[in-house]
Design an enzyme around this catalytic site. Structure first.
Site, PDB file in Angstrom:
ATOM      1  CG  ASN A  42       6.439  -3.045   1.600  1.00 30.31           C
ATOM      2  OD1 ASN A  42       6.239  -1.841   1.639  1.00 30.31           O
ATOM      3  ND2 ASN A  42       6.270  -3.762   0.501  1.00 30.31           N
ATOM      4  CD  GLU A  43       3.033  -3.109  -1.129  1.00 26.98           C
ATOM      5  OE1 GLU A  43       2.916  -4.223  -1.682  1.00 26.98           O
ATOM      6  OE2 GLU A  43       3.302  -2.073  -1.748  1.00 26.98           O
ATOM      7  CG  ASN A  44       3.392  -6.698   6.580  1.00 26.64           C
ATOM      8  OD1 ASN A  44       3.967  -5.724   7.035  1.00 26.64           O
ATOM      9  ND2 ASN A  44       4.051  -7.694   6.011  1.00 26.64           N
ATOM     10  NE  ARG A  77       2.969  -6.472  -2.953  1.00 27.08           N
ATOM     11  CZ  ARG A  77       2.859  -6.221  -4.245  1.00 27.08           C
ATOM     12  NH1 ARG A  77       2.791  -7.217  -5.107  1.00 27.08           N
ATOM     13  NH2 ARG A  77       2.806  -4.982  -4.679  1.00 27.08           N
TER      14      ARG A  77
END
Length: 822
Positions: A427-429, A391
């Site tokens: 993850n969830e970039n 994130r």
């Protein structure tokens, strides 16, 4: 003992070797004798200055500590405060007795959060940024220098003062982002080792074990890196390879010229090696020895031979055969200790996963303990491991350098584990927020650099990311966001949505699916919320979907968070996965409930409750749904072990569900057979093992008998059936239900104005305690939280009475607080 319990715990009784690589002949965990203070000091001098006993000016006040230790063991789930993010100090005194002439004395950190500085007396000897990779500090010279001082002889009586400052303060230029859906813990929360090494030693060994798809020819290539500072000349290196039965199958000896960088140590060819696989995790033993006599250095660890292939636009193959990856996820988090899980706790968790039928795990969202990887090797669990680029977007050069460093460390430190098949890059970039700029092209450029670095470090394994569609063409394997039946859509959309996503990428793997459930909450009509959901809106998670307020209708906001609903969702997904021959696999998110700072309004505040076991390893009902699909040892489980009272109309037929992997199951209600049902995985729900029966007002007993060949197993529960209707909650009761060895369980219940228990009540309850006892709260479980939503009009908590007097209380808005003398 009923078989359902045997199915959960039988693997917990098995003994597995630790499989921890031996890097030196002498290595000691520094667990005891520590002191800790959760604040900053004016400087390291405050940790080591002479203190007079009883001096009131001796501040701050230190408390005893045992490693592993986490700053946030309790406050991560405190309902009334943000968890602590800041510095903390540890101190101890070491007795140093290095047996090697001119040997090295090292401190080996298996992980510490998040920024760490290390001091011998007042001399800083090392530092590290990053909470999850391993690192080493050479304290040889600092120890020798301090041993020459007067303080060593007088103040410290021949011991070496060691002080360590850990810091988990918020920092935009550090991974992972504080926007992450998990706590960024602080402390010495993994093991710290004191290591003695001879003058010449190997810092790292890379064992590349390969085999062709047919399993006929194996090769092993060994490279090594000598620890600096380097000695002059050559070093004799002996290598032995032992097969899984302990027989030497290959050996070599060479004189190696010592120099910087990776050096070739040996290479072997093996005919038809025994292959590593989840059903038979065959492990070879590698032994490397350098030098001879008193200065000899030994390295010993397990390796495995296996062939992996993600078929383009197809499934996953292991050793030439399709393997459906049946997976879950793990966070390093546990009730009462947070990240500071001990080795026995880690072993219990991993064996519990294996007993559920798991053959694949994604380690979210950071490099995890070597103990976890060793257990994956020995238990036969395939691994996706990733760095904590999670994130927030993309920071500057300091931030990006940390990501590259952590990727390098992760690959090099876990390179030899046969269980690892994927290096995760992020993850969830696609989730902005940490920085004013959110530039997709810059994120793509950085992602490409990480992908190239991973392949450079390890060409034999795959790379992957989850949920960043504008980067999905970069890694080898991609997982989109598919949360059918939770954040978007309904669970019957799962197969159609998944197939659409599968067709859009070269290699597809679905990680993260599932839903939250409040342990102990059950429903007679769990799928009611699905009627509110609009079809065709997709099944991904979008900004705001995790909130319990606002936005479009979704089960995560409008559902009842019951275990009943989660079982249906899981049941449907597993049923469908059996009919998707192109699917490489899927991983349920997560195995165990874990703490998170971004979910203060959940039924247990600050807990992500999507686990199939609670934060203390207590299985939820969904655990047994997985067992019924994924395991072969005969098991049977009647739904509702934590559901004491069902409700409905008099004479109404109620569904009784049984989860089993047996071919046939017979159900008895109040001693009367309800008939035999045959299992059919495509007959939803419960694979056809469901009965409609009329229950008696009051107590009912249920017994399920499952037959698989000559094996018979059974399960039993008792439930009360209530037909009396209730109104809104109007009053509370608080009673002690049990007390054993000074541990009392107290239960709160909600009743309407006429005294009828409100069996669907989800009111907020707040427990309190005054007196000599201790309220066992801040555990992040449904029975270990002082502020918690009721489950079916009730909630429990435990009190350690200490054999003395206390008064417990429970309160709920709009009702009179009640008290209980203990």
């Amino acid at each position: 003992m009923r078989f359902r319990r045997c199915a959960v715990y039988i693997l917990l009784l098995l003994s597995f070797s630790s499989n921890i690589p031996v890097f030196a002949q002498q290595q000691t965990r520094l667990n005891a004798g520590w002191e800790f203070v959760r604040q900053d000091l004016g400087g390291v001098w405050e940790a080591v200055r002479p203190v007079t006993a009883g001096n009131p000016e001796s501040v701050p006040l230190w408390e005893p500590a045992t490693l592993p230790h986490c700053f946030n063991a309790r406050d991560a789930v405190d309902p009334d405060a943000n968890y602590y993010q800041g510095p903390g100090w540890y101190r101890t005194q070491l007795t140093i007795q290095n047996p090697y002439a001119n040997g090295r004395t090292l401190l080996h950190f298996e992980g510490a959060g998040q920024k760490t500085r290390v001091f011998i007396h007042t001399t800083e000897v090392g530092s590290h940024v990053g909470g999850y990779d391993e690192w080493t500090v050479d304290i040889t010279q600092a120890v020798a220098d301090f041993q020459k001082t007067d303080a060593f002889k007088t103040q410290f009586k021949g011991k070496i003062p060691l002080s360590i400052r850990c810091d988990n303060s918020r920092d935009l230029e550090m991974m992972p982002s504080d926007l992450s859906d998990f706590n960024i813990y602080g402390g010495l929360y993994r093991y710290l080792n004191l290591v003695y090494e001879p003058a010449v030693s190997l810092e790292r060994i890379a064992a590349k074990a390969e085999v062709d798809a047919a399993g006929k020819l194996g090769t092993l290539t060994l490279k090594g890196v000598f620890r600096e500072p380097l000695a002059d000349g050559n070093e004799l290196v002996n290598v032995q390879l032992l097969d899984p039965k302990g027989k030497v199958v290959a050996k070599a000896q060479a004189s190696i010229a010592i120099k910087t960088g990776e050096l070739d140590l040996a290479s072997f060819r093996l005919k038809a090696p025994r292959l590593w696989a989840p059903e038979h995790p065959e492990l070879y033993t590698l032994e490397v020895t350098t030098g001879s006599g008193p200065g000899q250095f030994k390295h010993r660890e397990k390796i495995g031979f296996r062939h992996i292939e993600f078929v383009e636009h197809g499934p996953f193959r292991l050793n030439g055969q399709r393997l459906l990856l049946r997976g879950t996820h793990r966070h390093e988090d546990h009730a009462g200790v947070a990240a500071a899980m001990t080795e026995p706790q880690i072993r219990q968790e991993m064996r519990l996963m294996k007993s559920m039928g798991v053959n694949f795990i994604r380690l979210g969202h950071y490099q995890q303990s070597r103990i976890v990887l060793n257990l994956c090797d020995s238990l036969g669990i395939v691994v996706w491991e990733e760095i904590p680029w999670c994130r927030g977007g993309l920071g500057g050069e300091i931030y990006q350098a940390q990501g590259r460093r952590m990727l390098t460390n992760m690959v090099q430190q876990h390179y030899n584990h046969p269980a690892v098949i994927i290096w995760g890059l992020g993850n969830e970039n696609d989730w902005p927020g940490d920085f004013p700029e959110f530039d997709k092209e810059k994120i793509r450029t950085y992602m490409k650099s990480l992908n190239d670095l991973a392949h450079q470090l390890d060409p034999a394994r795959y790379t992957a990311i989850r949920r960043c569609d504008f980067c999905k063409d970069i890694p080898d394997v991609y997982s989109p966001s598919i949360w059918a039946g939770w954040y978007r859509g309904i669970y019957t959309d799962y197969k159609e949505v998944t197939e659409q996503e599968f067709k859009s990428v070269k290699r597809f793997l679905h990680v993260e699916w599932g839903g939250d459930s409040h342990a102990g909450r059950h429903s007679e009509n769990p799928d009611n919320a699905l009627a509110k959901i609009s079809r065709g809106q997709g099944a991904d998670e979008r900004a705001g979907d995790a909130s319990l307020f606002g936005g479009s209708a979704r089960v995560s906001k409008d559902g009842d968070w019951s275990e009943s609903y989660l079982c249906n969702l899981v049941d449907w997904h597993l049923k469908e996965q059996e009919t998707m021959p192109w699917l490489s696999g899927a991983a349920y998110w997560p195995f165990k409930d874990f703490s998170t700072p971004v979910r203060p309004d959940n039924p247990i505040p600050y807990m992500n409750q999507k686990g199939v076991v609670e934060r203390d390893f207590t299985p939820k009902e969904a655990f047994y749904v997985f067992q019924s699909y994924w395991t072969t040892a005969p098991m049977v489980h009647i739904y509702g072990h934590s559901w004491p009272v069902r409700w409905g109309e008099a004479g109404e037929q109620k569904m009784v569900k049984v989860y089993s992997n047996a071919a046939a199951v017979e159900l008895f209600v109040n001693g009367q057979s309800q008939g035999v049902k045959k299992r059919n995985s495509q007959d939803f729900p419960a694979a056809g093992l469901r009965w409609l029966v009329k229950l008696n007002e009051g107590e009912n007993t249920f017994r399920a008998v499952a037959r698989q060949g000559k094996t018979t197993v059974q399960d039993e529960i008792t439930q009360r059936y209530q037909t009396t209707k209730w109104g809104k909650p109007a009053k509370l009761t608080l009673t002690k239900t049990t007390e054993t060895s000074g541990l009392a369980t107290i239960e709160a219940k909600l009743f309407d104005a006429q005294g009828v228990q409100c069996l669907d009540a989800a009111s907020w309850l707040r427990f309190g305690l005054t007196g000599d006892g201790v309220l066992l709260d801040n555990l992040g479980t449904s029975s270990g939280s002082r502020k918690v939503q009721a489950y079916n009009g009730r909630a429990i908590i435990r009190v350690r009475t200490n054999g003395r007097h206390s008064v417990a209380s429970v309160a709920s808005e709009g009702m009179e607080t009640v008290f209980l003398n203990l």
